[in-house]
Structures are given as C-alpha cells and as structure tokens.
Design a protein around this motif. Structure first.
Motif, PDB file in Angstrom:
ATOM      1  N   VAL A 197       5.828   4.928  -5.592  1.00 18.07           N
ATOM      2  CA  VAL A 197       5.253   5.726  -6.672  1.00 18.07           C
ATOM      3  C   VAL A 197       6.350   5.890  -7.722  1.00 18.07           C
ATOM      4  CG1 VAL A 197       4.132   7.909  -7.217  1.00 18.07           C
ATOM      5  CG2 VAL A 197       3.807   6.895  -4.984  1.00 18.07           C
ATOM      6  N   GLU A 198       5.960   6.083  -8.971  1.00 16.15           N
ATOM      7  CA  GLU A 198       6.901   6.082 -10.090  1.00 16.15           C
ATOM      8  C   GLU A 198       8.140   6.936  -9.889  1.00 16.15           C
ATOM      9  OE1 GLU A 198       5.769   5.892 -14.223  1.00 16.15           O
ATOM     10  OE2 GLU A 198       3.703   5.694 -13.528  1.00 16.15           O
ATOM     11  N   ASP A 199       8.040   8.043  -9.181  1.00 12.56           N
ATOM     12  CA  ASP A 199       9.215   8.894  -9.000  1.00 12.56           C
ATOM     13  C   ASP A 199      10.113   8.430  -7.855  1.00 12.56           C
ATOM     14  OD1 ASP A 199       7.714   9.606  -6.826  1.00 12.56           O
ATOM     15  OD2 ASP A 199       7.512  11.700  -7.363  1.00 12.56           O
ATOM     16  N   GLY A 200       9.783   7.289  -7.237  1.00 17.29           N
ATOM     17  CA  GLY A 200      10.612   6.716  -6.186  1.00 17.29           C
ATOM     18  C   GLY A 200      10.128   7.005  -4.779  1.00 17.29           C
ATOM     19  N   GLU A 201       9.086   7.805  -4.634  1.00 13.99           N
ATOM     20  CA  GLU A 201       8.535   8.102  -3.317  1.00 13.99           C
ATOM     21  C   GLU A 201       7.844   6.892  -2.723  1.00 13.99           C
ATOM     22  OE1 GLU A 201       6.144  11.689  -2.266  1.00 13.99           O
ATOM     23  OE2 GLU A 201       6.548  12.145  -4.366  1.00 13.99           O
ATOM     24  N   LYS A 202       7.924   6.766  -1.406  1.00 15.00           N
ATOM     25  CA  LYS A 202       7.165   5.728  -0.721  1.00 15.00           C
ATOM     26  C   LYS A 202       5.767   6.256  -0.429  1.00 15.00           C
ATOM     27  CE  LYS A 202      10.884   3.350   1.614  1.00 15.00           C
ATOM     28  NZ  LYS A 202      11.457   2.976   2.914  1.00 15.00           N
ATOM     29  N   MET A 203       4.781   5.418  -0.663  1.00  9.98           N
ATOM     30  CA  MET A 203       3.392   5.745  -0.355  1.00  9.98           C
ATOM     31  C   MET A 203       2.906   4.689   0.630  1.00  9.98           C
ATOM     32  SD  MET A 203       0.253   5.911  -3.020  1.00  9.98           S
ATOM     33  CE  MET A 203      -1.407   6.252  -2.498  1.00  9.98           C
ATOM     34  N   ILE A 204       2.498   5.111   1.814  1.00  7.97           N
ATOM     35  CA  ILE A 204       2.012   4.187   2.838  1.00  7.97           C
ATOM     36  C   ILE A 204       0.518   4.414   2.974  1.00  7.97           C
ATOM     37  CG2 ILE A 204       2.166   3.522   5.250  1.00  7.97           C
ATOM     38  CD1 ILE A 204       5.110   4.519   5.110  1.00  7.97           C
ATOM     39  N   LEU A 205      -0.231   3.330   2.841  1.00  4.92           N
ATOM     40  CA  LEU A 205      -1.680   3.444   2.777  1.00  4.92           C
ATOM     41  C   LEU A 205      -2.328   2.448   3.727  1.00  4.92           C
ATOM     42  CD1 LEU A 205      -3.783   5.018   1.075  1.00  4.92           C
ATOM     43  CD2 LEU A 205      -3.754   3.134  -0.533  1.00  4.92           C
ATOM     44  N   ASN A 206      -3.308   2.919   4.466  1.00  2.00           N
ATOM     45  CA  ASN A 206      -4.086   2.061   5.347  1.00  2.00           C
ATOM     46  C   ASN A 206      -4.875   1.069   4.491  1.00  2.00           C
ATOM     47  OD1 ASN A 206      -6.525   1.204   6.863  1.00  2.00           O
ATOM     48  ND2 ASN A 206      -5.697   2.556   8.436  1.00  2.00           N
ATOM     49  N   LYS A 207      -4.933  -0.171   4.909  1.00  2.21           N
ATOM     50  CA  LYS A 207      -5.610  -1.199   4.100  1.00  2.21           C
ATOM     51  C   LYS A 207      -7.093  -0.901   3.891  1.00  2.21           C
ATOM     52  CE  LYS A 207      -6.885  -4.531   7.677  1.00  2.21           C
ATOM     53  NZ  LYS A 207      -6.733  -5.908   8.113  1.00  2.21           N
ATOM     54  N   ASP A 208      -7.703  -0.147   4.812  1.00  2.00           N
ATOM     55  CA  ASP A 208      -9.123   0.180   4.679  1.00  2.00           C
ATOM     56  C   ASP A 208      -9.409   1.106   3.500  1.00  2.00           C
ATOM     57  OD1 ASP A 208      -9.642  -1.373   6.906  1.00  2.00           O
ATOM     58  OD2 ASP A 208      -9.577   0.330   8.288  1.00  2.00           O
ATOM     59  N   TYR A 209      -8.383   1.802   3.006  1.00  2.00           N
ATOM     60  CA  TYR A 209      -8.566   2.731   1.893  1.00  2.00           C
ATOM     61  C   TYR A 209      -8.230   2.113   0.537  1.00  2.00           C
ATOM     62  CZ  TYR A 209      -9.086   6.174   5.528  1.00  2.00           C
ATOM     63  OH  TYR A 209      -9.531   6.862   6.631  1.00  2.00           O
ATOM     64  N   ILE A 210      -7.733   0.893   0.537  1.00  2.00           N
ATOM     65  CA  ILE A 210      -7.366   0.234  -0.718  1.00  2.00           C
ATOM     66  C   ILE A 210      -8.610  -0.383  -1.336  1.00  2.00           C
ATOM     67  CG2 ILE A 210      -6.001  -1.604  -1.769  1.00  2.00           C
ATOM     68  CD1 ILE A 210      -3.938  -1.130   0.506  1.00  2.00           C
ATOM     69  N   HIS A 211      -8.890  -0.002  -2.553  1.00  6.47           N
ATOM     70  CA  HIS A 211     -10.029  -0.551  -3.291  1.00  6.47           C
ATOM     71  C   HIS A 211      -9.590  -1.780  -4.080  1.00  6.47           C
ATOM     72  CE1 HIS A 211     -12.759  -0.921  -6.751  1.00  6.47           C
ATOM     73  NE2 HIS A 211     -13.693  -0.561  -5.881  1.00  6.47           N
ATOM     74  N   SER A 212      -8.510  -1.646  -4.854  1.00 10.58           N
ATOM     75  CA  SER A 212      -8.013  -2.783  -5.633  1.00 10.58           C
ATOM     76  C   SER A 212      -6.553  -2.574  -6.003  1.00 10.58           C
ATOM     77  CB  SER A 212      -8.847  -2.985  -6.904  1.00 10.58           C
ATOM     78  OG  SER A 212      -8.712  -1.873  -7.762  1.00 10.58           O
ATOM     79  N   LEU A 213      -5.891  -3.673  -6.288  1.00 10.38           N
ATOM     80  CA  LEU A 213      -4.498  -3.678  -6.720  1.00 10.38           C
ATOM     81  C   LEU A 213      -4.405  -4.696  -7.846  1.00 10.38           C
ATOM     82  CD1 LEU A 213      -1.652  -2.560  -6.085  1.00 10.38           C
ATOM     83  CD2 LEU A 213      -1.326  -4.560  -4.626  1.00 10.38           C
ATOM     84  N   THR A 214      -4.096  -4.210  -9.041  1.00  9.63           N
ATOM     85  CA  THR A 214      -4.107  -5.060 -10.236  1.00  9.63           C
ATOM     86  C   THR A 214      -2.751  -5.005 -10.906  1.00  9.63           C
ATOM     87  OG1 THR A 214      -6.421  -4.459 -10.548  1.00  9.63           O
ATOM     88  CG2 THR A 214      -5.311  -5.519 -12.399  1.00  9.63           C
ATOM     89  N   GLU A 215      -2.170  -6.166 -11.187  1.00  8.35           N
ATOM     90  CA  GLU A 215      -0.878  -6.188 -11.869  1.00  8.35           C
ATOM     91  C   GLU A 215      -1.026  -5.609 -13.265  1.00  8.35           C
ATOM     92  OE1 GLU A 215       2.898  -9.152 -12.738  1.00  8.35           O
ATOM     93  OE2 GLU A 215       1.051  -9.993 -11.940  1.00  8.35           O
ATOM     94  N   ASP A 216      -0.098  -4.747 -13.635  1.00 10.73           N
ATOM     95  CA  ASP A 216      -0.124  -4.084 -14.941  1.00 10.73           C
ATOM     96  C   ASP A 216       0.868  -4.804 -15.856  1.00 10.73           C
ATOM     97  OD1 ASP A 216      -0.149  -2.449 -17.122  1.00 10.73           O
ATOM     98  OD2 ASP A 216       0.239  -0.597 -16.031  1.00 10.73           O
ATOM     99  N   LEU A 217       0.355  -5.709 -16.668  1.00  9.84           N
ATOM    100  CA  LEU A 217       1.215  -6.498 -17.548  1.00  9.84           C
ATOM    101  C   LEU A 217       1.694  -5.731 -18.778  1.00  9.84           C
ATOM    102  CD1 LEU A 217      -0.743  -9.879 -17.344  1.00  9.84           C
ATOM    103  CD2 LEU A 217       1.310  -9.183 -16.083  1.00  9.84           C
ATOM    104  N   THR A 218       1.125  -4.557 -19.014  1.00 12.08           N
ATOM    105  CA  THR A 218       1.552  -3.748 -20.162  1.00 12.08           C
ATOM    106  C   THR A 218       2.814  -2.970 -19.867  1.00 12.08           C
ATOM    107  OG1 THR A 218       0.213  -1.836 -19.528  1.00 12.08           O
ATOM    108  CG2 THR A 218      -0.835  -3.499 -20.939  1.00 12.08           C
ATOM    109  N   ARG A 219       3.163  -2.844 -18.597  1.00 11.44           N
ATOM    110  CA  ARG A 219       4.330  -2.060 -18.192  1.00 11.44           C
ATOM    111  C   ARG A 219       5.326  -2.957 -17.477  1.00 11.44           C
ATOM    112  NH1 ARG A 219       3.203   2.268 -14.583  1.00 11.44           N
ATOM    113  NH2 ARG A 219       5.143   3.072 -15.351  1.00 11.44           N
ATOM    114  N   ARG A 220       6.058  -3.704 -18.202  1.00 10.13           N
ATOM    115  CA  ARG A 220       7.068  -4.614 -17.629  1.00 10.13           C
ATOM    116  C   ARG A 220       8.325  -3.867 -17.280  1.00 10.13           C
ATOM    117  NH1 ARG A 220       5.802 -10.030 -16.569  1.00 10.13           N
ATOM    118  NH2 ARG A 220       3.953 -10.458 -17.756  1.00 10.13           N
ATOM    119  N   ASN A 221       8.996  -4.282 -16.187  1.00 16.37           N
ATOM    120  CA  ASN A 221      10.295  -3.701 -15.808  1.00 16.37           C
ATOM    121  C   ASN A 221      11.377  -4.220 -16.707  1.00 16.37           C
ATOM    122  OD1 ASN A 221       9.204  -2.249 -13.766  1.00 16.37           O
ATOM    123  ND2 ASN A 221       9.755  -3.677 -12.156  1.00 16.37           N
TER     124      ASN A 221
END
Length: 73
Positions: free
Chosen positions: A49-73
């Motif tokens: 998560v943006e503040d550096g926290e780890k977020m661990i999520l069960n795969k059954d709860y993931i709806h979608s994961l989309t690359e955000d090209l507007t926010r480059r590192n």
C-alpha cells in the motif's frame, strides 16, 4: 515495483452479511505478477500500500488488478 489499481471484495460495515467492492492504489512486484499468471495454486498475494504497509489478500477476494500507467515510479 509497478503501480497498480487493485479492486477487491471487502467487508461491508453497513450490511454485515455482504461485501463491497473497494479500490486501492498498490505497488506490485514482478514476482507477484508472475505468480498471478503462472501459479494457479497460490492462495494469497502480497501488495504494498502507498504508505509502505504490506497488504495480504486471498485470491478469492481479488476482483481485478490493472496497471496504472498514469503513475510511473
């Protein structure tokens, strides 16, 4: 690590027996992306998560994961 937009199902405090779709900006490693694509047996995934926290999520709860090209590192 790349920026992604994670949508996932979470507890709904207004309706105890239901869920609500939530959205969160996360950082995802290439290793995690590879696990999504290649390891069908993986049950949990780790996101940063943006503040550096780890977020661990069960795969059954993931709806979608989309690359955000507007926010480059």
């Amino acid at each position: 690590m790349k920026n992604y937009l994670l949508q996932y199902w979470a507890y709904n405090p207004q309706k105890e027996t239901g869920t609500v779709l939530r959205t969160k900006d996360v950082l995802v490693s290439q290793e995690t992306i590879d696990m999504f694509l290649n390891d069908g047996d993986k049950q949990f995934f780790e996101f940063i998560v943006e503040d550096g926290e780890k977020m661990i999520l069960n795969k059954d709860y993931i709806h979608s994961l989309t690359e955000d090209l507007t926010r480059r590192n």
